[in-house]
Design a protein around this motif. Structure first.
Motif, short mmCIF file in Angstrom:
data_model
loop_
_atom_site.label_atom_id
_atom_site.label_comp_id
_atom_site.label_asym_id
_atom_site.label_seq_id
_atom_site.Cartn_x
_atom_site.Cartn_y
_atom_site.Cartn_z
N ARG A 101 0.84 -1.20 0.00
CA ARG A 101 0.00 0.00 0.00
C ARG A 101 0.88 1.25 0.00
N GLU A 102 1.97 1.21 0.76
CA GLU A 102 2.87 2.37 0.84
C GLU A 102 3.49 2.67 -0.52
N ASP A 103 3.85 1.63 -1.26
CA ASP A 103 4.43 1.84 -2.58
C ASP A 103 3.43 2.51 -3.52
N LEU A 104 2.17 2.09 -3.43
CA LEU A 104 1.14 2.68 -4.29
C LEU A 104 0.90 4.14 -3.92
N ILE A 105 0.80 4.45 -2.63
CA ILE A 105 0.59 5.83 -2.22
C ILE A 105 1.79 6.70 -2.59
N THR A 106 2.98 6.16 -2.43
CA THR A 106 4.19 6.90 -2.80
C THR A 106 4.15 7.27 -4.28
N ALA A 107 3.75 6.34 -5.12
CA ALA A 107 3.65 6.61 -6.56
C ALA A 107 2.61 7.70 -6.83
N LEU A 108 1.49 7.66 -6.13
CA LEU A 108 0.44 8.66 -6.32
C LEU A 108 0.90 10.05 -5.90
N VAL A 109 1.59 10.13 -4.77
CA VAL A 109 2.06 11.43 -4.28
C VAL A 109 3.11 12.01 -5.22
N ALA A 110 4.05 11.16 -5.64
CA ALA A 110 5.09 11.64 -6.58
C ALA A 110 4.46 12.09 -7.89
N ASP A 111 3.50 11.32 -8.40
CA ASP A 111 2.82 11.69 -9.64
C ASP A 111 2.13 13.05 -9.51
N ALA A 112 1.47 13.28 -8.37
CA ALA A 112 0.73 14.54 -8.19
C ALA A 112 1.69 15.72 -8.15
N HIS A 113 2.77 15.60 -7.39
CA HIS A 113 3.77 16.68 -7.36
C HIS A 113 4.31 16.97 -8.76
N ASN A 114 4.64 15.92 -9.49
CA ASN A 114 5.22 16.09 -10.82
C ASN A 114 4.21 16.69 -11.81
N ALA A 115 2.95 16.26 -11.70
CA ALA A 115 1.92 16.79 -12.59
C ALA A 115 1.69 18.28 -12.34
N LEU A 116 1.69 18.68 -11.08
CA LEU A 116 1.52 20.10 -10.76
C LEU A 116 2.74 20.90 -11.24
N ALA A 117 3.93 20.33 -11.05
CA ALA A 117 5.14 20.99 -11.55
C ALA A 117 5.08 21.13 -13.07
N ASP A 118 4.58 20.11 -13.76
CA ASP A 118 4.45 20.17 -15.22
C ASP A 118 3.51 21.31 -15.62
N ALA A 119 2.39 21.44 -14.91
CA ALA A 119 1.42 22.49 -15.23
C ALA A 119 2.04 23.87 -15.04
N VAL A 120 2.80 24.03 -13.96
CA VAL A 120 3.46 25.31 -13.68
C VAL A 120 4.52 25.61 -14.74
N GLN A 121 5.33 24.60 -15.06
CA GLN A 121 6.38 24.79 -16.07
C GLN A 121 5.80 25.12 -17.44
N THR A 122 4.73 24.43 -17.81
CA THR A 122 4.10 24.69 -19.10
C THR A 122 3.58 26.12 -19.18
N ALA A 123 2.91 26.56 -18.13
CA ALA A 123 2.39 27.93 -18.11
C ALA A 123 3.53 28.94 -18.19
N ALA A 124 4.61 28.69 -17.47
CA ALA A 124 5.75 29.62 -17.50
C ALA A 124 6.37 29.67 -18.88
N ARG A 125 6.49 28.51 -19.52
CA ARG A 125 7.09 28.45 -20.85
C ARG A 125 6.21 29.15 -21.88
N GLU A 126 4.91 28.97 -21.79
CA GLU A 126 3.99 29.58 -22.75
C GLU A 126 3.91 31.09 -22.58
N GLN A 127 4.20 31.57 -21.37
CA GLN A 127 4.09 33.01 -21.10
C GLN A 127 5.45 33.68 -20.95
N ARG A 128 6.51 33.06 -21.44
CA ARG A 128 7.85 33.58 -21.17
C ARG A 128 8.11 34.94 -21.80
N GLU A 129 7.32 35.34 -22.80
CA GLU A 129 7.53 36.64 -23.43
C GLU A 129 6.83 37.77 -22.68
N LEU A 130 6.01 37.44 -21.71
CA LEU A 130 5.28 38.48 -20.97
C LEU A 130 6.18 39.13 -19.92
#
Length: 241
Positions: free
Chosen positions: A61-90
């Protein structure tokens, strides 16, 4: 004669990847629906596997939750990075507002995953020290630091001071700065932490249902708050405090 495009992995590998994603999806739904009370037996039953078969994907169970937590952090980081990259000229202030809006949008659209990393800890779960969850959380932190301070000069970073009379470095911020952005002055990281609180706090209030009266105006109100926050960051950049 053109060749057919190569498939991404064997059929067995694709089936395994699809099963892993289904297991994760069921697990996050169960965590959200039952106050963190997720069991491998319950996940296996819903996915259509035996518990013994599920162990081939996640040994505990711990391995599964660890994967979920890591995925969530990485997905949020991806969203932030994508927004920053798309708006880099602003301009920096406007880019910061757009990135904050992307942060909120991801949280609203992925409420269960957002609360998994920032809500009440899952009962009985302890993240592995220096494991994938720590690495993913640091990646998100480093991403936000880059968004805020990526175009600051060394002089601007060094000019940030703690408010008040005590300007001694806070030891915890010295350590954190070396982990997230080696060479960053701890006072600048403290400023970034303050900004993250302003980005994150209203989102948590909204996600947890404390601002229902805002209704469809929630995003507009959040945008106004981020414009004020960005103006404060610009003022510190120009004057140091």
């Amino acid at each position: 004669m053109s060749e057919a495009p190569a498939r991404r992995g064997s059929l067995r590998e694709r089936k395994r990847a699809a099963t892993i994603e289904e297991i994760k999806s069921v697990a996050i739904d169960q965590l959200a629906a039952d106050s963190g009370q997720m069991t491998l037996r319950g996940v296996a039953r819903e996915v259509g596997l035996t518990v013994q078969s599920l162990y081939n994907y996640f040994p505990s169970r711990e391995d599964l939750i660890t994967a979920l937590v890591a995925d969530a952090h990485n997905a949020l980081a991806d969203a932030v990075q994508t927004a920053a990259r798309e708006q880099r000229e602003l301009p920096a202030s406007e880019r910061l507002v757009r990135v904050a809006l992307a942060y909120r949008r991801w949280a609203v659209e992925h409420r269960a995953r957002f609360l998994l990393i920032y809500g009440t800890p899952v009962p009985g779960y302890r993240a592995p020290e220096e494991g994938p969850t720590t690495e993913a959380a640091r990646r998100l932190g480093a991403t936000l630091v880059e968004v805020v301070f990526g175009d600051w000069s060394a002089a601007e970073l060094g000019g940030v001071r703690r408010p008040g009379e005590d300007d001694r470095p806070i030891p915890a911020l010295v350590t954190a700065a070396e982990l997230l952005s080696p060479g960053m002055p701890p006072a600048a990281l403290g400023l970034g932490l303050d900004l993250w609180g302003r980005i994150h706090g209203p989102v948590m209030l909204e996600i947890l249902g404390h601002l229902p009266w805002l209704g469809q105006d929630a995003e507009a109100n959040y945008r106004d708050a981020m414009i004020r926050a960005a103006a404060d960051i610009r003022r510190v950049r120009e004057h140091g405090v």
